[in-house]
Design an enzyme around this catalytic site. Structure first.
Site, short mmCIF file in Angstrom:
data_model
loop_
_atom_site.label_atom_id
_atom_site.label_comp_id
_atom_site.label_asym_id
_atom_site.label_seq_id
_atom_site.Cartn_x
_atom_site.Cartn_y
_atom_site.Cartn_z
N SER A 1 5.17 7.05 2.72
CA SER A 1 4.08 8.01 2.90
C SER A 1 2.89 7.39 3.63
CB SER A 1 3.62 8.57 1.55
OG SER A 1 3.17 7.54 0.68
N PRO B 1 -5.81 -1.23 -5.66
CA PRO B 1 -6.88 -2.15 -6.07
C PRO B 1 -7.84 -2.41 -4.91
CG PRO B 1 -4.70 -3.00 -6.67
CD PRO B 1 -4.48 -1.85 -5.74
N ASP C 1 2.82 -20.31 0.97
CA ASP C 1 2.96 -21.38 -0.01
C ASP C 1 2.07 -21.06 -1.20
OD1 ASP C 1 0.40 -21.89 0.89
OD2 ASP C 1 0.92 -23.73 1.96
N HIS D 1 0.83 -1.21 0.00
CA HIS D 1 0.00 0.00 0.00
C HIS D 1 0.86 1.26 0.00
CE1 HIS D 1 -4.25 -1.49 0.96
NE2 HIS D 1 -3.53 -2.55 0.60
#
Length: 338
Positions: free
Chosen positions: A82, A169, A261, A72
């Site tokens: 930031s 997203p 995994d 992020h």
């Protein structure tokens, strides 16, 4: 960590990640180098590792929090720390953006590491570098691969609430839109599918998977007894009424939730991806390319580990001119220097 987790650690250390040795920032700006702190703070990487060991041993969920925090950060203004900034009179924190609010964690872990480094090497190690190294160590500590981390990032003096709203997203976003967001960051479709694999150790909030489990989950997963039992459990965690239990958590990989995994990809093959945005990589009519990548990583965990390592280096090398020209090394990761 289970015995199998330790076995994975032993195996993946043997996988060489040589491409990281030549990684640099954008052309024209100071290169990121593996030995950036060799003389100015030679114990920097070791300090991050030791503190991450403590954090993950105390709670394995901390690994996913740090990996997510790094992602992020890098998708907004590049990897400049930031996302770590708190609200002030002049800064509208990225933490309060809808995609981040009540969903990010790990800030206190980074604070603790920063405090130790400030005692050891005052004003030398950037918060952006700390977060990038911590994400690598978090991955390794839960059984994932190792990669070399180029260093030398600066901390931004600004945050962007607006870009945090638009660049990141979201759980219910369509595949085409998410691909565009990755391409905008200089990351390929293959990078996108590989980086989504970090969800193998991630938890999701009810508000981010409610529409999936009361929507098309049954259609993609079928009505086998295992899928039905899993769906029943998810619905017990996440009630259908919006605003009820919104922050309740469920693992995105319910089979091995704290082991890094390739089980996440097996779940996509079975139609059991928890987030719509994840399942779309296999089930969407637009998933011709991503479907093949998902199948490859499900079949070959080493291929997944190698690509995840390479994609994480690419992610960590996202920079902007401002971060080098106007950036600083913050004394406190939550606030710019005064």
């Amino acid at each position: 960590m289970s015995g199998s987790g330790h076995l994975w650690c032993c195996l993946v250390v043997l996988v060489p990640v040589l491409f990281a040795l030549s990684s640099t920032s954008h052309a024209g700006y100071p290169p990121l180098t593996l030995d950036y702190y060799a003389s100015s703070c030679p114990t920097a990487v070791e300090i991050v590792r030791k503190e991450m060991e403590c954090a993950v041993l105390s709670d394995p969920r901390n690994a996913a929090l740090i990996i997510q925090l790094h992602f992020h950060d890098c998708f907004v203004q590049g990897c400049d720390g930031s996302v770590l900034l708190d609200d002030t009179i002049s800064i509208h924190s990225e933490k309060s953006a809808p995609t981040n609010s009540h969903s990010l964690g790990g800030f206190r872990i980074i604070d603790r590491i920063k405090n130790i480094l400030e005692s050891e090497c005052p004003g030398i190690v950037s918060c952006a570098d700390i977060l990038t190294v911590a994400a690598r160590d978090a991955t390794l500590l839960v059984g994932g691969p190792y990669w070399d981390v180029p260093l030398g990032r600066k901390d931004s003096k600004t945050a962007s609430y607006k870009l945090a709203r638009t660049n990141l997203p979201t759980a219910n976003e369509n595949l085409g839109s998410i691909i565009t967001k990755f391409l905008t960051q200089g990351l390929s479709v293959t990078d996108m599918v590989a980086l989504a694999g970090a969800h193998t150790v991630g938890l999701a909030q009810c508000k981010n998977f409610r529409s999936r489990i009361y929507g098309d989950f049954e259609a993609t997963a079928g009505n086998g007894p295992i899928a039905e039992a899993h769906l029943s459990n998810l619905r017990s965690v996440c009630p259908p009424l919006e605003g009820t239990g919104d922050e309740n958590l469920a693992p995105m990989d319910y089979v091995t939730p704290y082991l890094f995994d390739n089980t996440f990809y097996h779940l996509l093959l079975e139609g059991e991806g928890l987030l719509s945005s994840d399942q779309e990589m296999y089930s969407s009519i637009l998933a011709a390319q991503t479907k093949e990548v998902v199948k490859r990583y499900a079949a070959d965990p080493i291929a997944f580990f190698e690509q995840f390592s390479e994609s994480m280096v690419k992610l960590g090398n996202i920079t902007t001119p401002e971060s080098f020209i106007e950036g600083e090394v913050r004394k406190n990761c939550r606030f710019i220097n005064t």
